[in-house]
Design an enzyme around this catalytic site. Structure first.
Site: not given
Ligand code: PLP
Length: 417
Positions: A208, A234, A373
């Site tokens: 990720d 991002k 999250c």
């Molecule tokens: C480490 C990580 N993974 C996944 C995501 C999810 O990204 P998205 O909302 O752009 O799908 C985020 C978003 O904050 C994140 O920080």
């Protein structure tokens, strides 16, 4: 700027005018200080203008028309894929799937690869610091297939406890899904070790890269990753576009994720044949304009230079620890500032994270508060919520100093209560 004028040492004052939103003042007159780039970054005029140009001059649906305008649009969409390929050093552009973001990219793998390859007793190895986007799709895959989710725990200073790998990585491990950089702790994980160890037991690795692609160089061949996911929004790109990188041999063996237009070679009454990569995984009309904007964001990132961006963010992070520590009563989450990404999460003694964020907002400072999250991570840390300041190339040391001053005020307000 011109991004090209900002060379190795980052010239923040030269590039800030590229970001019109940074001139914003809040209704109370406070100038905006944007410390929420880990949630979503701001984007430069070059990216914004590319969206306008695309809609005004080059837009039609892609891969469909035999008309000139569709060719123009398709060329730009495919050029963007080529830029992503170069940016992460993928061997072939067919290994890049445009999705709507990291979340969709991970779901694609968990559904398509997971359903075809996981069975009862197989193990999915995650880490306690994962974002929900890299947890829930695997829990869902486990529920569908009978596989089991296991966890790499953390050390006291917010790193992965790799001493547990001997126990956690077994011949039952089918996939390890791990974040490159924690969106709360800022920890930069030792991916090469994890990938090598996972491959030794025959497991695949999904990285990720949502919090690393915008800030750190990413070379998928050098790191030997099997899947890598990240989001455009991002890294100064538009919302609604993300990337899944997958090794060609794996993507070729995987069934399509979503069904519909564009992902087929042929459809008959009794079935269909999928298209070749990457179309097989791009059902329906893709995020055409956003993908083009992401290509321009990548150009911008490359012109400024990731090495300079990382070093700049390191300086901001070191200063943030200093000024927040001076404000007093602050507990930092994660490793020492010299060793982490530009993410500073903390709790303040006696003040709830939401109150901290709300009061900082009065000073024009935009930070995030809550569990970000990462509920399992917050539980492991023994807290429900934290406040997070996250930095990007356009932030300044002066802004960080204002964060320290504002936190002193926040604490004063709470002392009075
Ligand atoms: C480490 C990580 N993974 C996944 C995501 C999810 O990204 P998205 O909302 O752009 O799908 C985020 C978003 O904050 C994140 O920080």
């Amino acid at each position: 700027m011109s991004a090209s004028r900002a060379t190795a040492a980052l010239d923040v004052e030269a590039l800030r005018p590229d970001f019109p939103i940074l001139d914003t003042r809040l209704p109370n007159g406070a100038p905006l200080i944007y410390f929420d780039s880990a949630a979503s970054s701001q984007r430069p005029r070059q990216v914004i203008q590319s969206l306008v140009d695309m809609y005004e001059k080059h837009y039609a649906n892609v891969h469909r028309g035999i008309h000139w305008l569709s060719d123009q649009s398709t060329n730009r969409y495919e050029e963007a894929r080529g830029r992503v390929q170069r940016f992460i050093n993928a061997a072939d552009s067919c290994e890049l799937i445009f999705t709507h973001g990291t979340t969709e990219s991970i779901n694609l793998v968990a559904r398509s690869w997971g359903d075809a390859n996981l069975g009862p007793g197989d193990e999915i190895l995650l880490t306690v610091m994962e974002h929900h986007s890299n947890i829930v799709p695997w829990q869902q895959a486990a529920a569908r297939t009978g596989a089991v989710v296991r966890w790499i725990p953390l050390t006291g200073d917010g790193r992965l406890d790799l001493s547990t790998l001997d126990d956690r990585l077994t011949e039952k491990t089918r996939i390890v899904a791990v974040t490159a950089v924690s969106n709360v702790l800022g920890t930069i994980n030792p991916l090469e070790t994890i990938i090598r160890r996972a491959h030794e037991v025959g497991a695949l690795v999904l990285v990720d890269a949502a919090q690393s692609a915008p800030h750190l160089p990413l070379d998928v061949q050098a790191m030997n990753a099997d899947f890598v996911a990240f989001s455009g929004h991002k890294m100064m790109g538009p919302t609604g576009v993300g990337v899944l990188y997958g090794r060609q041999v794996l993507l070729e063996r995987m069934p399509p994720f979503l069904g519909g237009g564009s992902m087929i070679r042929r459809v008959k009454l009794d079935g269909f044949e999928p298209a070749d990569l990457p179309a097989k995984f791009e059902a329906g009309t893709p995020p055409i304009v956003s993908a083009v904007g992401l290509g321009v964001a990548i150009d911008y990132l490359e012109q400024v230079g990731l090495a300079g961006i990382h070093e700049h963010e390191r300086q901001l992070t070191i200063r943030a620890h200093q000024v927040l520590r001076e404000a007093g009563g602050v507990r930092f989450l994660g490793p020492e500032p010299e060793e982490k990404a530009g993410i500073v999460s903390f709790t303040v003694e006696g003040v709830h994270a939401h109150d901290v964020a709300q009061l900082l907002d009065r000073h024009g400072i935009a930070v995030r508060a809550g569990h970000h999250c990462t509920m399992p991570l917050h539980k492991a840390l023994g807290i429900n919520a934290s406040t997070r300041a996250s930095f990007y190339l356009y932030n300044t040391l002066d802004e960080v100093d204002k964060l320290g001053e504002a936190l002193v005020q926040v604490k004063r307000v709470f002392r009075r209560k």
